[in-house]
Design a protein around this motif. Structure first.
Motif, PDB file in Angstrom:
ATOM      1  N   LEU A   6       0.809  -1.217   0.000  1.00 28.40           N
ATOM      2  CA  LEU A   6       0.000   0.000   0.000  1.00 28.40           C
ATOM      3  C   LEU A   6       0.850   1.278   0.000  1.00 28.40           C
ATOM      4  N   GLU A   7       1.886   1.291   0.817  1.00 25.46           N
ATOM      5  CA  GLU A   7       2.717   2.497   0.924  1.00 25.46           C
ATOM      6  C   GLU A   7       3.329   2.854  -0.435  1.00 25.46           C
ATOM      7  N   GLU A   8       3.760   1.806  -1.159  1.00 28.69           N
ATOM      8  CA  GLU A   8       4.367   2.017  -2.478  1.00 28.69           C
ATOM      9  C   GLU A   8       3.291   2.495  -3.467  1.00 28.69           C
ATOM     10  N   ARG A   9       2.101   1.905  -3.330  1.00 26.90           N
ATOM     11  CA  ARG A   9       1.005   2.275  -4.233  1.00 26.90           C
ATOM     12  C   ARG A   9       0.689   3.746  -4.153  1.00 26.90           C
ATOM     13  N   ARG A  10       0.724   4.302  -2.945  1.00 26.57           N
ATOM     14  CA  ARG A  10       0.328   5.703  -2.771  1.00 26.57           C
ATOM     15  C   ARG A  10       1.318   6.664  -3.422  1.00 26.57           C
ATOM     16  N   LYS A  11       2.556   6.185  -3.644  1.00 18.91           N
ATOM     17  CA  LYS A  11       3.591   7.117  -4.112  1.00 18.91           C
ATOM     18  C   LYS A  11       4.034   6.892  -5.545  1.00 18.91           C
ATOM     19  N   THR A  12       3.741   5.724  -6.098  1.00 17.73           N
ATOM     20  CA  THR A  12       4.297   5.446  -7.429  1.00 17.73           C
ATOM     21  C   THR A  12       3.192   5.090  -8.418  1.00 17.73           C
ATOM     22  N   PHE A  13       3.564   5.091  -9.696  1.00 19.70           N
ATOM     23  CA  PHE A  13       2.619   4.720 -10.739  1.00 19.70           C
ATOM     24  C   PHE A  13       2.807   3.259 -11.155  1.00 19.70           C
ATOM     25  N   VAL A 166       0.413   5.745 -30.332  1.00 17.01           N
ATOM     26  CA  VAL A 166      -0.705   4.866 -30.683  1.00 17.01           C
ATOM     27  C   VAL A 166      -1.379   4.309 -29.424  1.00 17.01           C
ATOM     28  N   GLY A 167      -2.679   4.040 -29.491  1.00 20.66           N
ATOM     29  CA  GLY A 167      -3.343   3.331 -28.383  1.00 20.66           C
ATOM     30  C   GLY A 167      -4.652   3.941 -27.925  1.00 20.66           C
ATOM     31  N   GLY A 168      -4.946   5.190 -28.315  1.00 26.15           N
ATOM     32  CA  GLY A 168      -6.196   5.828 -27.882  1.00 26.15           C
ATOM     33  C   GLY A 168      -6.275   5.901 -26.362  1.00 26.15           C
ATOM     34  N   VAL A 169      -7.446   5.583 -25.829  1.00 23.83           N
ATOM     35  CA  VAL A 169      -7.638   5.670 -24.377  1.00 23.83           C
ATOM     36  C   VAL A 169      -6.692   4.727 -23.625  1.00 23.83           C
ATOM     37  N   LEU A 170      -6.302   3.632 -24.266  1.00 29.58           N
ATOM     38  CA  LEU A 170      -5.390   2.690 -23.592  1.00 29.58           C
ATOM     39  C   LEU A 170      -4.071   3.394 -23.276  1.00 29.58           C
ATOM     40  N   ARG A 171      -3.739   4.405 -24.093  1.00 30.27           N
ATOM     41  CA  ARG A 171      -2.484   5.145 -23.898  1.00 30.27           C
ATOM     42  C   ARG A 171      -2.715   6.356 -23.004  1.00 30.27           C
ATOM     43  N   TYR A 172      -3.715   7.188 -23.363  1.00 33.42           N
ATOM     44  CA  TYR A 172      -3.789   8.472 -22.667  1.00 33.42           C
ATOM     45  C   TYR A 172      -4.832   8.509 -21.551  1.00 33.42           C
ATOM     46  N   GLY A 173      -5.677   7.466 -21.477  1.00 35.41           N
ATOM     47  CA  GLY A 173      -6.737   7.493 -20.464  1.00 35.41           C
ATOM     48  C   GLY A 173      -6.422   6.605 -19.270  1.00 35.41           C
ATOM     49  N   ILE A 174      -6.258   5.327 -19.523  1.00 43.49           N
ATOM     50  CA  ILE A 174      -6.081   4.371 -18.412  1.00 43.49           C
ATOM     51  C   ILE A 174      -4.653   4.512 -17.863  1.00 43.49           C
ATOM     52  N   PRO A 175      -4.525   4.808 -16.572  1.00 40.65           N
ATOM     53  CA  PRO A 175      -3.185   5.101 -16.041  1.00 40.65           C
ATOM     54  C   PRO A 175      -2.271   3.879 -15.945  1.00 40.65           C
ATOM     55  N   GLU A 176      -0.994   4.195 -15.882  1.00 38.90           N
ATOM     56  CA  GLU A 176       0.095   3.218 -15.798  1.00 38.90           C
ATOM     57  C   GLU A 176      -0.143   2.166 -14.699  1.00 38.90           C
ATOM     58  N   PHE A 177      -0.727   2.587 -13.553  1.00 37.19           N
ATOM     59  CA  PHE A 177      -0.855   1.631 -12.444  1.00 37.19           C
ATOM     60  C   PHE A 177      -1.963   0.593 -12.691  1.00 37.19           C
ATOM     61  N   LEU A 179      -2.657  -0.163 -16.329  1.00 37.95           N
ATOM     62  CA  LEU A 179      -2.249  -0.734 -17.619  1.00 37.95           C
ATOM     63  C   LEU A 179      -0.884  -0.151 -17.989  1.00 37.95           C
ATOM     64  N   PRO A 180       0.204  -0.829 -17.595  1.00 34.70           N
ATOM     65  CA  PRO A 180       1.538  -0.287 -17.901  1.00 34.70           C
ATOM     66  C   PRO A 180       1.737  -0.145 -19.404  1.00 34.70           C
ATOM     67  N   LYS A 181       2.418   0.912 -19.784  1.00 34.02           N
ATOM     68  CA  LYS A 181       2.554   1.196 -21.213  1.00 34.02           C
ATOM     69  C   LYS A 181       3.444   0.165 -21.913  1.00 34.02           C
ATOM     70  N   LYS A 182       4.345  -0.491 -21.166  1.00 35.37           N
ATOM     71  CA  LYS A 182       5.165  -1.523 -21.824  1.00 35.37           C
ATOM     72  C   LYS A 182       4.273  -2.703 -22.264  1.00 35.37           C
ATOM     73  N   ILE A 183       3.193  -2.914 -21.560  1.00 38.02           N
ATOM     74  CA  ILE A 183       2.246  -3.981 -21.941  1.00 38.02           C
ATOM     75  C   ILE A 183       1.550  -3.586 -23.239  1.00 38.02           C
ATOM     76  N   LEU A 184       1.139  -2.325 -23.294  1.00 44.37           N
ATOM     77  CA  LEU A 184       0.471  -1.827 -24.499  1.00 44.37           C
ATOM     78  C   LEU A 184       1.433  -1.878 -25.696  1.00 44.37           C
ATOM     79  N   GLU A 185       2.696  -1.471 -25.453  1.00 44.73           N
ATOM     80  CA  GLU A 185       3.691  -1.470 -26.537  1.00 44.73           C
ATOM     81  C   GLU A 185       3.811  -2.845 -27.166  1.00 44.73           C
ATOM     82  N   ARG A 186       3.827  -3.856 -26.323  1.00 41.65           N
ATOM     83  CA  ARG A 186       3.981  -5.222 -26.797  1.00 41.65           C
ATOM     84  C   ARG A 186       2.783  -5.636 -27.673  1.00 41.65           C
ATOM     85  N   GLU A 187       1.589  -5.196 -27.265  1.00 43.04           N
ATOM     86  CA  GLU A 187       0.395  -5.513 -28.067  1.00 43.04           C
ATOM     87  C   GLU A 187       0.489  -4.801 -29.423  1.00 43.04           C
TER      88      GLU A 187
END
Ligand code: FAD
Ligand code: SF4
Length: 454
Positions: A6-13, A166-177, A179-187
């Motif tokens: 939890l402590e890490e969650r509050r501070k990082t993405f 590239v990615g639409g909402v998957l890129r600019y809407g859903i946050p890294e915590f 949907l990490p962008k490296k996951i999207l990149e791979r897709e």
């Protein structure tokens, strides 16, 4: 599923959900009853052979499992993370009657992640290359999947995206915590491996018109431009400093990485006390982002806790992380200091009365019940609508009363060679809905091009 502390969650993405370990995935897969007529498959809009891929996981054959999923879904690592599985495949699992359904989404995510970590790549069979050029406009899930479906059928596909990524909402809407962008990149790499040409910074209707693209030889168009124009409350004070639409706030964070200022040159100005208006997935994403920037965050919602439309998992995560809630409140006006900066929001107390068609109780503001919430930032997350400039992109196309694109049962618009799908057709929906529509549209688009239809 395990989560980071939890402590890490509050501070990082960093991504919150950690995913299954190999042993956990096999154990979960072995719980599957392998029903003769599996109802879970009907619960998945794209009808993944869930029974089949889970059997492979139970046998430790992860490569076979991901191959099975990719037969039906080009974005498994995304769907395994963001699909509202509890209302789809998992809702239909017979084990619901006895207790916990199989965690189908988590298993889908596990094999997709296994494929990435082990640098494996599932290569689908591409049909013989055809001469027809297809233009796909918009690179959210609908555009990505339509592109992959048409490329597999042998067509020459170019995907045009207005933004630089590239990615639409998957890129600019859903946050890294989530949907990490490296996951999207791979897709996206997978889509590119199907020989889809991608052109970013290309706003169809401005960089080039659809007519100009037609003259360049594109025979069929698929419009997947989403519906991301923000809705506002229409109250006094919405033009003050530090009032953001959810869209602007998330784009600045997710796409322009303003939280990494000065490494990225796009700071965002927000104060210490942030109010987010709304209680859907988007509102929760905004709230949890603001929380990670070290702010005190309030979700302000006009109904009660039970009526919140966001996923249960997101609500639970937000509560754990420290988001606070003000229920039964209708914003009346936003007030400012002498410099035009937000100082607070005046709300009316609501009373819930009869139920509406969705079964949720309707809120009624009580006159004379004004109260002030002191804030220095307001984020409005009450939904989006289609881009009002849509007629500039496609002048001749027929729209619905609300400005969405009208399609027939083949996902074909009023202009026969233009098909459409995703949020611009159905309004704000889900990733899997966009994928479903893109797949259907591709099926009929092929028929149209082969002159077997219409
Ligand atoms: P979009 O993803 O909106 O993509 C449209 C693309 O078209 C954009 O990249 C845009 O730049 C581009 N474009 C627009 N006009 C042009 C043009 N003229 N030329 C070129 N390109 C253009 N769904 C879920 O299932 N689960 C979730 O957890 C979830 N969370 C969400 C969180 C947020 C913050 C938001 C905003 C939405 C969320 N959704 C979620 C909904 C889901 O993301 C959308 O339903 C889905 O992305 C719609 O896909 P799309 O392809 O239709 O459009
Ligand atoms: Fe379930 Fe979504 Fe995967 Fe279909 S795509 S099996 S609905 S998680």
């Amino acid at each position: 599923m395990r989560k980071i502390p939890l402590e890490e969650r509050r501070k990082t993405f960093k991504e919150v959900a950690l995913g299954f370990k190999k042993e956990e995935a096999i154990k979960e897969a072995k719980r599957c009853l392998q029903c003769k007529t599996p109802s879970c498959i009907k619960g998945c809009p794209v009808e993944i052979d869930i029974k089949g891929f889970i059997k492979f996981i139970a046998q430790g054959k992860f490569g076979e499992a991901i191959k099975k999923i990719r037969e039906k879904n080009s974005l498994p690592a995304v769907c395994g993370r963001v699909c509202p599985q509890e209302n789809l495949c998992q809702k239909s699992c017979v084990l619901n009657k006895k207790g916990a359904p199989i965690k189908i989404g988590c298993l889908e995510r596990f094999v997709a992640d296994w494929e990435r970590k082990n640098k494996k790549r599932t290569k689908p069979k591409l049909k013989k290359r055809r001469k027809e050029k297809i233009a796909v406009i918009g690179s959210g899930p609908a555009g990505l999947v339509f592109s992959s479906e048409m490329a597999k059928r042998g067509f020459r596909v170019t995907l045009f995206e207005a933004l630089h990524k590239v990615g639409g909402v998957l890129r600019y809407g859903i946050p890294e915590f989530r949907l990490p962008k490296k996951i999207l990149e791979r897709e996206i790499e997978y889509i590119k491996s199907l020989k889809v040409e991608i052109r970013t910074d290309f706003f169809v209707g401005k960089t080039k018109t659809l007519e100009e693209l037609k003259k360049e030889g594109f025979k069929l168009f698929f419009l997947a431009i989403g519906a991301g124009s923000p809705k506002f409350l229409g109250i006094e004070g919405e033009n003050l400093n530090q009032v953001y639409s959810a869209n602007e706030f998330l784009v600045r964070i997710n796409l322009m990485k303003s939280y990494l200022f000065p490494r990225y040159h796009t700071p965002i100005k927000i104060g210490e006390k942030v109010g987010v208006i709304g209680a859907g997935n988007v509102a929760f994403d905004c709230a949890r982002v603001a929380l990670r920037l070290g702010k005190e965050v309030f979700i302000i919602y006009r109904r009660g806790e039970e009526e919140m439309p966001a996923r249960k998992e997101e609500i639970e995560n937000a509560k754990e992380e420290g988001v606070k809630f003000i229920f039964l409140a209708t914003p009346r006006k936003i007030i400012s200091d002498e410099k035009g900066n937000v100082k607070g929001i005046v709300c009316l107390k609501n009373e819930l009365r009869e139920k509406d068609s969705t079964g949720r109780r309707i809120p009624y503001p009580l006159e004379g019940s004004e109260f002030l919430v002191e804030l220095d930032t307001v984020i409005v997350a009450i939904g989006t609508k289609p881009n009002p400039l849509i007629k500039k992109i496609v002048p001749d196309i027929e729209l619905t009363e609300d400005g969405y694109i009208k399609v027939n049962e083949y996902f074909q618009t009023s202009v026969p060679y233009i098909f459409a799908g995703g949020d611009i057709v159905s309004g704000n929906a889900t990733v899997i809905n966009a994928i479903y529509q893109a797949k259907k549209a591709a099926f009929f688009a092929e028929k149209f091009l082969k002159k077997c239809m219409m």
